[in-house]
Design an enzyme around this catalytic site. Sequence first.
Site, PDB file in Angstrom:
ATOM      1  N   CYS A  22      -2.062   9.695   2.338  1.00 19.27           N
ATOM      2  CA  CYS A  22      -1.575   8.915   1.044  1.00 19.27           C
ATOM      3  C   CYS A  22      -2.556   9.216  -0.185  1.00 19.27           C
ATOM      4  O   CYS A  22      -2.243   9.329  -1.177  1.00 19.27           O
ATOM      5  CB  CYS A  22      -1.680   7.477   1.251  1.00 19.27           C
ATOM      6  SG  CYS A  22      -2.993   6.598   1.951  1.00 19.27           S
TER       7      CYS A  22
ATOM      8  N   GLU B   8       1.030  -1.143   0.039  1.00 21.65           N
ATOM      9  CA  GLU B   8       0.148   0.015  -0.014  1.00 21.65           C
ATOM     10  C   GLU B   8       0.908   1.272   0.026  1.00 21.65           C
ATOM     11  O   GLU B   8       1.642   1.618   0.895  1.00 21.65           O
ATOM     12  CB  GLU B   8      -0.871  -0.128   1.331  1.00 21.65           C
ATOM     13  CG  GLU B   8      -1.997  -1.246   1.324  1.00 21.65           C
ATOM     14  CD  GLU B   8      -3.134  -0.975   0.408  1.00 21.65           C
ATOM     15  OE1 GLU B   8      -3.416   0.284   0.030  1.00 21.65           O
ATOM     16  OE2 GLU B   8      -3.700  -1.980   0.108  1.00 21.65           O
TER      17      GLU B   8
HETATM   18  P1  NAD Z   1       8.039   4.740   5.266  1.00 25.85           P
HETATM   19  O1  NAD Z   1       8.078   3.926   3.837  1.00 25.85           O
HETATM   20  O2  NAD Z   1       9.426   5.685   5.440  1.00 25.85           O
HETATM   21  O3  NAD Z   1       7.912   3.882   6.405  1.00 25.85           O
HETATM   22  C1  NAD Z   1       6.884   2.848   6.513  1.00 25.85           C
HETATM   23  C2  NAD Z   1       7.349   1.772   7.472  1.00 25.85           C
HETATM   24  O4  NAD Z   1       8.438   1.300   6.797  1.00 25.85           O
HETATM   25  C3  NAD Z   1       7.930   2.156   8.886  1.00 25.85           C
HETATM   26  O5  NAD Z   1       7.380   1.205   9.809  1.00 25.85           O
HETATM   27  C4  NAD Z   1       9.524   2.394   8.731  1.00 25.85           C
HETATM   28  O6  NAD Z   1       9.935   1.905   9.980  1.00 25.85           O
HETATM   29  C5  NAD Z   1       9.701   1.131   7.839  1.00 25.85           C
HETATM   30  N1  NAD Z   1      10.926   1.406   7.182  1.00 25.85           N
HETATM   31  C6  NAD Z   1      11.350   2.630   6.853  1.00 25.85           C
HETATM   32  N2  NAD Z   1      12.529   2.722   6.012  1.00 25.85           N
HETATM   33  C7  NAD Z   1      12.656   1.295   5.929  1.00 25.85           C
HETATM   34  C8  NAD Z   1      13.804   0.289   5.359  1.00 25.85           C
HETATM   35  N3  NAD Z   1      14.630   1.011   4.789  1.00 25.85           N
HETATM   36  N4  NAD Z   1      13.666  -0.963   5.249  1.00 25.85           N
HETATM   37  C9  NAD Z   1      12.744  -1.586   6.013  1.00 25.85           C
HETATM   38  N5  NAD Z   1      11.498  -0.687   6.540  1.00 25.85           N
HETATM   39  C10 NAD Z   1      11.592   0.662   6.532  1.00 25.85           C
HETATM   40  O7  NAD Z   1       6.809   5.598   5.018  1.00 25.85           O
HETATM   41  P2  NAD Z   1       6.233   6.600   6.076  1.00 25.85           P
HETATM   42  O8  NAD Z   1       7.174   7.839   5.944  1.00 25.85           O
HETATM   43  O9  NAD Z   1       5.713   5.846   7.385  1.00 25.85           O
HETATM   44  O10 NAD Z   1       4.707   7.009   5.305  1.00 25.85           O
HETATM   45  C11 NAD Z   1       4.385   7.809   4.406  1.00 25.85           C
HETATM   46  C12 NAD Z   1       4.261   7.179   3.136  1.00 25.85           C
HETATM   47  O11 NAD Z   1       3.461   6.114   3.360  1.00 25.85           O
HETATM   48  C13 NAD Z   1       3.848   8.025   2.040  1.00 25.85           C
HETATM   49  O12 NAD Z   1       4.394   7.755   0.796  1.00 25.85           O
HETATM   50  C14 NAD Z   1       2.520   7.575   1.908  1.00 25.85           C
HETATM   51  O13 NAD Z   1       1.846   7.892   0.602  1.00 25.85           O
HETATM   52  C15 NAD Z   1       2.523   6.094   2.228  1.00 25.85           C
HETATM   53  N6  NAD Z   1       1.138   5.582   2.577  1.00 25.85           N
HETATM   54  C16 NAD Z   1       0.464   4.900   1.722  1.00 25.85           C
HETATM   55  C17 NAD Z   1      -0.883   4.452   2.355  1.00 25.85           C
HETATM   56  C18 NAD Z   1      -1.792   3.540   1.544  1.00 25.85           C
HETATM   57  O14 NAD Z   1      -2.694   3.058   2.201  1.00 25.85           O
HETATM   58  N7  NAD Z   1      -1.525   3.186   0.226  1.00 25.85           N
HETATM   59  C19 NAD Z   1      -1.244   4.824   3.401  1.00 25.85           C
HETATM   60  C20 NAD Z   1      -0.567   5.827   4.405  1.00 25.85           C
HETATM   61  C21 NAD Z   1       0.862   5.916   3.726  1.00 25.85           C
END
Ligand code: NAD
Length: 459
Positions: free
Chosen positions: A244, A210
Amino acid sequence: MDTIPEILLKQKAFFKSQKTKEVSYRLSLLKALKQEIVSNEQAIYEALKKDFKKSEFETFISEFGLVISELNLVIKNLKKWAKPKRVKSSMLTFPSQDYIYKEPYGSILIIAPWNYPFLLAIEPLIMAIAAGNTVILKPSELTKHTSQLITNIVQKIFPETIAQSIEGGIETATELLAQKWDYIFFTGSVPVGKIVARAAAKHLTPVTLELGGKSPGIIDDTVDLKLAARRISWGKFLNAGQTCIAADYIIVKSNVKDAFIDALKTEIIKRYGVNPKESVDLPRIINKKNLLRLANMLEGSHVIFGGHVDVDACYIAPTLIDVPNLDSKIMSDEIFGPVLPILTYDTEQDIENIIWHYDKPLAFYIFSNNKTFIEQAIKKYSFGGGVVNDLLIHFGNHRLPFGGIGASGMGAYHGKMGFDTFSHHKSISKRGNWIDPSIRYAPYKGKLGLLKKMFKYFS
Ligand code: NAD
């Protein structure tokens, strides 16, 4: 404390005991979870307020209320959803009774983001448990209070052999991703989505991703601009734009651009006052890193409203940007904040040039009263899901699958679709023994003509 591999090993052993396959057991866990969440309602509001000043109202409408609705739905329907579903048999299986069994995958890893930190961690957890899996959930490290509360709730309700919440950042996520899972459900950014997909590929683990992207909103000159502005001011600035499926940018017909911008300014002032920093209804940006990212995007932009940034307070005012072209900084990446670039169009070719400049978005919005224009746009552009004449609200119907396409993600959930996402659909044909036509058995001589007739007859 057990290490991650040890926890997973215990969960895998427990899964083999078949206990999670008992629907009544799953139901008892989900009912207990609901009870615990309800009794923590106030604590949830407080945690989100501490994490990024999210108001009680917004936490109710976009986190707590949605979680409780999903729990009510699953508690009501789980027995029906989990039952093997009888389907018609076919000529090739006749005589048979054919079924689809819903089988839990086994060990599930859920990785959640910070922007709706309660909803986006708990909703997949509910559906994974409902489908009979074991779960390790990693909530976001950026929302410490909410994540701690999630861990407490999970710890209190679930035996650790069924579900655990493990808090941590990239290091923890990396260690989790190095394990062999039966399914990974990830919500977050596109770059991290690629890391998750690579880790999953190593073990051929199925994934739901997602993700996000640049979701457009189109406004033509047939709409009530005040109503459009009102709805856009709600959907764009809810959660301070850290959604998002918020409209990332607007493409408005050039002959109504000025009127639309005026209407939008009026609406923003109505919602948040002339000094939105004082509004108790506007959340803050999650941390300094994200605030500086947004401030950097604003550099060189033509700000036509708002634009006030306070780094120490993690605050950015609702901001409108006039965008002359697609090469500006603000148009190069997903914004994910209370900043709305406004572009214009005159022809459908203009719209095409803008939308096809970007990857397939997660959401798509069109404000119009022109049915042909609406239908053509829905069919022409590829996107996860969308709304006509509003923002975000498709998220609120559990009958609509929620997910992206292409760079905005793969797979979907919500309502029954969530249960199905966490279930393998196992096909079973129960063959009858009362007749055994000899046509399929060798020697085949003289049988092909009859076989062809049967295929024609039944097709
Ligand atoms: P992110 O990708 O930075 O982090 C998401 C999760 O991944 C966190 O739990 C984080 O600890 C983990 N993570 C971060 N870096 C990582 C790595 N290198 N390796 C493994 N895991 C890692 O995203 P965010 O900043 O928490 O959220 C914002 C993003 O999420 C935006 O791009 C938004 O559009 C998207 N989002 C999508 C939805 C959806 O339902 N499609 C919903 C909410 C947010």
